[in-house]
Structures are given as structure tokens and as C-alpha cells.
Design a protein around this motif. Structure first.
Motif, PDB file in Angstrom:
ATOM      1  N   MET A   1       0.941  -1.105   0.096  1.00  0.00           N
ATOM      2  CA  MET A   1      -0.107  -0.191  -0.018  1.00  0.00           C
ATOM      3  C   MET A   1       0.983   1.281   0.235  1.00  0.00           C
ATOM      4  O   MET A   1       0.773   2.192  -0.691  1.00  0.00           O
ATOM      5  N   LEU A   2       1.808   1.356   0.754  1.00  0.00           N
ATOM      6  CA  LEU A   2       2.810   2.488   1.028  1.00  0.00           C
ATOM      7  C   LEU A   2       3.387   2.412  -0.348  1.00  0.00           C
ATOM      8  O   LEU A   2       3.434   3.677  -1.145  1.00  0.00           O
ATOM      9  N   ARG A   3       3.722   1.507  -1.133  1.00  0.00           N
ATOM     10  CA  ARG A   3       4.532   1.662  -2.450  1.00  0.00           C
ATOM     11  C   ARG A   3       3.600   2.228  -3.448  1.00  0.00           C
ATOM     12  O   ARG A   3       3.789   3.343  -4.191  1.00  0.00           O
ATOM     13  N   ASP A   4       2.260   1.928  -3.556  1.00  0.00           N
ATOM     14  CA  ASP A   4       1.312   2.256  -4.312  1.00  0.00           C
ATOM     15  C   ASP A   4       1.212   3.794  -4.042  1.00  0.00           C
ATOM     16  O   ASP A   4       0.692   4.527  -5.028  1.00  0.00           O
ATOM     17  N   ALA A   5       1.067   4.214  -3.044  1.00  0.00           N
ATOM     18  CA  ALA A   5       0.675   5.684  -2.595  1.00  0.00           C
ATOM     19  C   ALA A   5       1.825   6.474  -2.814  1.00  0.00           C
ATOM     20  O   ALA A   5       1.353   7.877  -2.836  1.00  0.00           O
ATOM     21  N   LEU A   6       3.032   6.001  -3.155  1.00  0.00           N
ATOM     22  CA  LEU A   6       3.932   6.850  -3.294  1.00  0.00           C
ATOM     23  C   LEU A   6       3.827   7.783  -4.897  1.00  0.00           C
ATOM     24  O   LEU A   6       4.511   8.672  -5.133  1.00  0.00           O
ATOM     25  N   SER A   7       2.741   7.036  -5.667  1.00  0.00           N
ATOM     26  CA  SER A   7       2.662   7.913  -7.113  1.00  0.00           C
ATOM     27  C   SER A   7       1.742   9.003  -6.688  1.00  0.00           C
ATOM     28  O   SER A   7       1.630   9.790  -7.727  1.00  0.00           O
ATOM     29  N   ALA A   8       1.369   9.081  -5.554  1.00  0.00           N
ATOM     30  CA  ALA A   8       0.498  10.605  -5.425  1.00  0.00           C
ATOM     31  C   ALA A   8       1.355  11.473  -4.761  1.00  0.00           C
ATOM     32  O   ALA A   8       1.942  11.388  -3.661  1.00  0.00           O
ATOM     33  N   ARG A   9       1.107  12.822  -5.194  1.00  0.00           N
ATOM     34  CA  ARG A   9       1.735  13.981  -4.316  1.00  0.00           C
ATOM     35  C   ARG A   9       0.674  15.350  -4.426  1.00  0.00           C
ATOM     36  O   ARG A   9       0.653  15.969  -5.410  1.00  0.00           O
ATOM     37  N   PRO A  10      -0.584  15.257  -3.807  1.00  0.00           N
ATOM     38  CA  PRO A  10      -1.657  16.239  -3.798  1.00  0.00           C
ATOM     39  C   PRO A  10      -1.012  17.552  -3.629  1.00  0.00           C
ATOM     40  O   PRO A  10       0.006  17.881  -2.880  1.00  0.00           O
ATOM     41  N   ALA A  11      -1.798  18.377  -4.407  1.00  0.00           N
ATOM     42  CA  ALA A  11      -1.531  19.899  -4.066  1.00  0.00           C
ATOM     43  C   ALA A  11      -3.068  20.544  -4.048  1.00  0.00           C
ATOM     44  O   ALA A  11      -3.589  20.100  -5.040  1.00  0.00           O
ATOM     45  N   VAL A  12      -2.940  21.501  -3.354  1.00  0.00           N
ATOM     46  CA  VAL A  12      -4.482  22.263  -3.307  1.00  0.00           C
ATOM     47  C   VAL A  12      -4.191  23.682  -3.548  1.00  0.00           C
ATOM     48  O   VAL A  12      -3.212  24.399  -3.048  1.00  0.00           O
ATOM     49  N   ILE A  13      -4.799  24.311  -4.810  1.00  0.00           N
ATOM     50  CA  ILE A  13      -4.797  25.571  -5.005  1.00  0.00           C
ATOM     51  C   ILE A  13      -5.895  26.142  -4.640  1.00  0.00           C
ATOM     52  O   ILE A  13      -6.928  25.962  -4.996  1.00  0.00           O
ATOM     53  N   VAL A  14      -5.760  27.438  -3.927  1.00  0.00           N
ATOM     54  CA  VAL A  14      -7.087  28.234  -3.267  1.00  0.00           C
ATOM     55  C   VAL A  14      -7.355  29.443  -4.076  1.00  0.00           C
ATOM     56  O   VAL A  14      -6.297  30.215  -4.195  1.00  0.00           O
ATOM     57  N   LEU A  26       1.693  23.031 -11.933  1.00  0.00           N
ATOM     58  CA  LEU A  26       1.788  22.056 -10.976  1.00  0.00           C
ATOM     59  C   LEU A  26       1.200  20.732 -11.499  1.00  0.00           C
ATOM     60  O   LEU A  26       1.651  19.613 -11.254  1.00  0.00           O
ATOM     61  N   VAL A  27      -0.021  20.640 -12.486  1.00  0.00           N
ATOM     62  CA  VAL A  27      -0.289  19.382 -13.267  1.00  0.00           C
ATOM     63  C   VAL A  27       0.604  18.665 -13.888  1.00  0.00           C
ATOM     64  O   VAL A  27       1.483  19.336 -14.612  1.00  0.00           O
ATOM     65  N   GLY A  28       0.908  17.417 -13.859  1.00  0.00           N
ATOM     66  CA  GLY A  28       2.065  16.638 -14.071  1.00  0.00           C
ATOM     67  C   GLY A  28       3.116  16.402 -13.143  1.00  0.00           C
ATOM     68  O   GLY A  28       3.395  15.376 -12.823  1.00  0.00           O
ATOM     69  N   SER A  29       3.457  17.178 -12.358  1.00  0.00           N
ATOM     70  CA  SER A  29       4.369  16.927 -11.319  1.00  0.00           C
ATOM     71  C   SER A  29       3.721  16.501  -9.893  1.00  0.00           C
ATOM     72  O   SER A  29       4.540  16.314  -9.094  1.00  0.00           O
ATOM     73  N   TRP A  30       2.500  17.089  -9.703  1.00  0.00           N
ATOM     74  CA  TRP A  30       1.688  16.913  -8.619  1.00  0.00           C
ATOM     75  C   TRP A  30       0.469  15.999  -8.891  1.00  0.00           C
ATOM     76  O   TRP A  30      -0.211  16.190 -10.083  1.00  0.00           O
ATOM     77  N   ASN A  31       0.146  15.208  -7.949  1.00  0.00           N
ATOM     78  CA  ASN A  31      -1.024  14.678  -8.311  1.00  0.00           C
ATOM     79  C   ASN A  31      -1.943  13.874  -7.159  1.00  0.00           C
ATOM     80  O   ASN A  31      -1.002  13.269  -6.260  1.00  0.00           O
ATOM     81  N   PRO A  32      -2.945  14.194  -6.846  1.00  0.00           N
ATOM     82  CA  PRO A  32      -3.834  15.142  -7.756  1.00  0.00           C
ATOM     83  C   PRO A  32      -3.535  16.488  -7.704  1.00  0.00           C
ATOM     84  O   PRO A  32      -3.107  16.980  -6.595  1.00  0.00           O
TER      85      PRO A  32
END
Length: 300
Positions: free
Chosen positions: A159-172, A262-268
């Protein structure tokens, strides 16, 4: 459950006196877990070298296996602080060299283990300072599963390895969020924006529940970007955890530009706005949208 202190002479802490948390929790079925107040470990992720693992000495609990630097939490200590403290004590991990990305918690009711996953922002070399360690190594992600792993870490690793593909960013969309509450913001737009930036900084530190981002694990610490426009650009506040973008012109255009970056280097990439026109523009770039109410709920 019962609480058992470590055996006489059992080495557990590399520095200072024993803490009340340094004890075994024994389940009614006989299993033992280290840490009266739970335990926490750090999975440091280096983009070039892989993840930092600890080879445990043979006489330790599940000896001769590979796991994470970590250990018992102190009473009242957060899992995040416990993981950072323990990894600094056991492996010489500088607290300011890593940026927390997410936290995954195994809660057994009588005991819990929290894994803090953090990105290395300043490269460092680990240092053995714990008698339980035979070695500390940077292990490529693809090679982790081939090591003899501690049973708990082995169970969590997929699970930890699968989650490494995500790097969320929030734009306000700060103007949209501030304008959603009739609290007199129009009298002092910069002051209202400053107050929101303080809240966003706390959000970046405390994190967002995984379910609110549609992600696995337990809690995420996203990159938070705030876009200011008009008079709000004069907002003056120390918000180290927030990326502040001051629009020279249209705030919407600046939000679109930040999302495109940010799209491309951050997800979602999540854009917070209730402006339908802006929402359509950022969705075309691959970002998702949450309304202002969603953010207000996260801020409490």
C-alpha cells in the motif's frame, strides 16, 4: 491488555533516560507491541536513492529483518513528531531535511503504529546511533520487497509503495473563499486574506484526511498554494507552509497558470473555487475542483 516494562538491561533508547512510553503492550492473545502510547516510524523517500531502511540486529524484536527507523511515542506526542524524533535519534535524520507527504496508521485498538512518509528535500547520510541497528541503507523502491522485511512493514509496504505515486496539491482561490462568508471582509481585503493564509498554513501542517482527497493511507500533507488578487495582494503574514501567488492582473488567470505549472508533477491537483467558469478552465488542464464549502470543512 497489559503493560510490561522492558527487561533489565534491555537496550532501547540511545539517548537519555527511559520514557514512560518505553514499554511493551501485551494483547490478551499474547502478542506484544512496543510502545505504551503507540509507535511511529519514518519512511524517508529520496527521489534518486530510494527509501531509507534499517537492518535490525539479530537479538531485537523480529531481528535480522529490514524495517523503518522509529520507535515508541512519548505520552501526548503526535505520530508525526514521534516519527521525526525517533528517526533523528536512531538514524541521524535531520528534521529540516524531509517534508512530510502522508501518514498511514495501523490501529489495533490496544496499540497503533503510524508510518510517516516524507520526501527528502536536502540529501543527507544516515548515521547509526542505536544498538538495534546493523546497517542503514538507501534501498531502491523496486528492491525493497526482495529484502527480508519485518512482518509489519512487509504487510504495509504494498500500500505504501502504491501511494508513493500520489503527491497532492491544493490551489486556493482566496477571493472566492474569503467572499463566501459575510464577515466584513470588504472593509479590509488584505486582512481577511491574511487570516485565511494563517488557516491554510495550519491545514498544510495538520493535513487532510485521505478520504477527502480520494486517496489511500490515512492523512495527507498537500502542497497548498494561495492565489491573491486586487487589494488582497497586500496581505502580510508569515505562512511558511503555503505557496503565495500574487496575481498581477486577473486572479482567475493566475490560478490557471499555477494549475498548469503543477499538473504533471503533482497528483492530484485540487483547485478550490465555486466559480464555474474557472472550474471548467482548470478541469481542462487535468485538475479537479472542490467547492468553497469543502475547504471550510477542512479548516474547521
Amino acid at each position: 491488555m497489559t503493560i510490561q516494562p522492558p527487561a533489565p538491561g534491555e537496550p532501547r533508547r540511545p539517548h537519555g533516560p527511559r520514557d514512560p512510553g518505553d514499554a511493551w503492550v501485551e494483547a490478551p492473545t499474547g502478542e506484544r507491541y512496543w510502545g505504551r502510547f503507540g509507535a511511529a516510524g519514518l519512511l524517508a523517500v529520496d527521489a534518486q536513492r530510494g527509501v531509507l531502511l534499517q537492518h535490525r540486529v539479530s537479538w531485537s524484536h523480529f531481528g535480522d529483518t529490514w524495517a523503518l527507523p522509529g520507535g515508541a511515542r512519548h505520552q501526548g506526542e503526535s505520530a508525526r513528531d514521534g516519527a521525526l524524533r525517533e528517526s533523528a535519534e536512531e538514524a541521524g535524520v535531520p528534521v529540516d531535511a524531509v517534508q512530510p507527504r502522508f501518514e498511514s496508521v495501523l490501529d489495533l485498538g490496544i496499540w497503533s503504529y503510524s508510518t510517516l512518509v516524507a520526501d527528502v528535500t536536502t540529501p543527507f547520510e544516515p548515521v547509526i546511533s542505536d544498538p538495534e541497528s546493523v546497517a542503514l541503507e538507501w534501498v531502491p523502491v523496486d528492491e525493497v520487497a526482495s529484502r527480508p522485511l519485518h512482518p509489519g512493514f512487509a504487510s504495509a509496504w504494498p500500500m505504501l509503495r502504491d501511494a508513493l505515486s500520489a503527491r497532492p496539491a491544493v490551489i486556493v482561490d482566496v477571493a472566492n473563499v474569503v467572499g463566501s462568508v459575510p464577515d466584513g471582509w470588504w472593509k479590509d481585503r488584505a486582512g481577511a486574506a491574511s487570516r485565511l493564509l494563517v488557516q491554510l498554513s495550519r491545514l498544510a501542517i495538520d493535513g487532510v484526511d485521505a478520504e477527502h482527497l480520494g486517496l489511500s493511507a490515512t492523512r495527507w500533507f498537500p502542497f497548498v498554494a494561495a492565489v491573491l488578487e486586487g487589494d488582497a495582494r497586500a496581505a502580510d503574514v508569515d505562512a511558511d507552509q503555503v505557496g503565495v501567488f500574487r496575481a498581477a492582473g486577473s486572479g482567475d488567470d493566475e490560478i490557471v497558470a499555477v494549475a498548469r505549472k503543477l499538473v504533471g508533477s503533482w497528483n492530484p491537483v485540487v483547485v478550490v473555487t465555486s466559480d464555474r467558469g474557472l472550474a471548467a478552465r482548470v478541469e481542462e488542464l487535468g485538475a479537479s475542483v472542490r467547492g468553497v464549502r469543502w475547504l471550510r470543512e477542512q479548516l474547521g
